[in-house]
Design a protein around this motif. Sequence first.
Motif, PDB file in Angstrom:
ATOM      1  N   ALA A   1       0.828  -1.203   0.000  1.00  0.00           N
ATOM      2  CA  ALA A   1       0.000   0.000   0.000  1.00  0.00           C
ATOM      3  C   ALA A   1       0.868   1.261   0.000  1.00  0.00           C
ATOM      4  O   ALA A   1       0.575   2.230  -0.704  1.00  0.00           O
ATOM      5  CB  ALA A   1      -0.929  -0.003   1.208  1.00  0.00           C
ATOM      6  N   GLN A   2       1.954   1.238   0.761  1.00  0.00           N
ATOM      7  CA  GLN A   2       2.852   2.389   0.784  1.00  0.00           C
ATOM      8  C   GLN A   2       3.525   2.586  -0.567  1.00  0.00           C
ATOM      9  O   GLN A   2       3.682   3.719  -1.042  1.00  0.00           O
ATOM     10  CB  GLN A   2       3.899   2.196   1.885  1.00  0.00           C
TER      11      GLN A   2
ATOM     12  N   GLY B   1       1.138   4.071  -2.924  1.00  0.00           N
ATOM     13  CA  GLY B   1       0.990   5.491  -2.599  1.00  0.00           C
ATOM     14  C   GLY B   1       2.107   6.330  -3.203  1.00  0.00           C
ATOM     15  O   GLY B   1       1.868   7.439  -3.691  1.00  0.00           O
TER      16      GLY B   1
ATOM     17  N   ALA C   1       1.436   6.571  -6.935  1.00  0.00           N
ATOM     18  CA  ALA C   1       0.304   7.452  -7.200  1.00  0.00           C
ATOM     19  C   ALA C   1       0.702   8.915  -7.011  1.00  0.00           C
ATOM     20  O   ALA C   1       0.246   9.799  -7.756  1.00  0.00           O
ATOM     21  CB  ALA C   1      -0.859   7.097  -6.281  1.00  0.00           C
ATOM     22  N   GLY C   2       1.569   9.180  -6.025  1.00  0.00           N
ATOM     23  CA  GLY C   2       2.000  10.543  -5.783  1.00  0.00           C
ATOM     24  C   GLY C   2       2.818  11.117  -6.927  1.00  0.00           C
ATOM     25  O   GLY C   2       2.811  12.328  -7.152  1.00  0.00           O
TER      26      GLY C   2
ATOM     27  N   ASN D   1      -7.297   6.141  -2.387  1.00  0.00           N
ATOM     28  CA  ASN D   1      -6.939   6.070  -0.970  1.00  0.00           C
ATOM     29  C   ASN D   1      -6.064   4.846  -0.816  1.00  0.00           C
ATOM     30  O   ASN D   1      -6.561   3.730  -0.750  1.00  0.00           O
ATOM     31  CB  ASN D   1      -8.187   5.965  -0.098  1.00  0.00           C
ATOM     32  N   THR D   2      -4.781   5.018  -0.773  1.00  0.00           N
ATOM     33  CA  THR D   2      -3.871   3.872  -0.780  1.00  0.00           C
ATOM     34  C   THR D   2      -3.868   3.113   0.526  1.00  0.00           C
ATOM     35  O   THR D   2      -3.251   2.064   0.637  1.00  0.00           O
ATOM     36  CB  THR D   2      -2.437   4.327  -1.106  1.00  0.00           C
ATOM     37  N   ALA D   3      -4.556   3.615   1.553  1.00  0.00           N
ATOM     38  CA  ALA D   3      -4.690   2.843   2.786  1.00  0.00           C
ATOM     39  C   ALA D   3      -5.844   1.860   2.699  1.00  0.00           C
ATOM     40  O   ALA D   3      -6.058   1.068   3.571  1.00  0.00           O
ATOM     41  CB  ALA D   3      -4.918   3.787   3.964  1.00  0.00           C
TER      42      ALA D   3
END
Length: 291
Positions: free
Chosen positions: A265-266, A269, A272-273, A283-285
């Motif tokens: 997930a991190q 993220g 995606a950033g 929402n990567t969480a």
Amino acid sequence: MTTLLDFTNTVLPEGKVKVPPRPEPAPRPEITVNGTAITEEMVRTEAQNHPAETPAEAFAAAARALVVRELLVQEANRLGLAATPEALGEGRRETDEDALVRALLEREVSAPTADDAACRRYYEQNPRRFRSETLFEARHILFAAPQEDQVARARARDEALAVLAELREAPDSFAELAARHSACPSAGQGGSLGQLGHGSTVPEFDKALHTLQPGQFSSEPVATRFGYHIIQLERRIDGEQLPFEHVAQRIAAWLEAASWSRAVAQYIGILAGKASITGIALNTADGPLVQ
């Protein structure tokens, strides 16, 4: 002034009521990942893999999944990775994209292994997770009546009460009464249901089992969607705490899987950033992103 009533009562020459046209649904925003489009058709096809309470929720989950997949495939291609699809059993194999995503995650994502101390800490903090299941050996007499048929329900309850009165007079006659009256196939075994764990039966039956002591039968007929039951608990086998050594490998697998999911997930993220994504917010969480 024209009112809504005036409008709805307007009649066309053919005698049809004039009805305003339905507004067209608002177009969905175009979804893109670094300029690559995720079409609505692609999302609708993917939505079949995302059961949800509403079509809109399934559509949103499918869109997020496709965006994440596109992010990962693009990164794998940027790094020049290649991967051979693996067999999945039963004649199935990975797709080329699945293989690329697997290769990327194997290369870019790492998670710590769970050592003995971490496993023991988890075991001590969650003792109830590591108990053997309490089992019940029970038998019953079923007076069948569908839930929606109130006349049949009342008749079934009266029959159950009558048999219960007989049982109070002759407690050893349970098997005989089950064979004579029960609408369950277990009637041929004196009503015996064998060993039952939590959730093996409907909630009302399960709750009644927990209130009985071995040898006891229910003081009142127990209502379920199947009808009314007279239940007798024959034996209760209480669950026991499992030794740490018996569950250590299972705990390690759980901890490592959870750690790996967080690391993925991190990583998503981070990708995606750096990416240009339109038409959707990630929402990567969110758990589904890591599937």
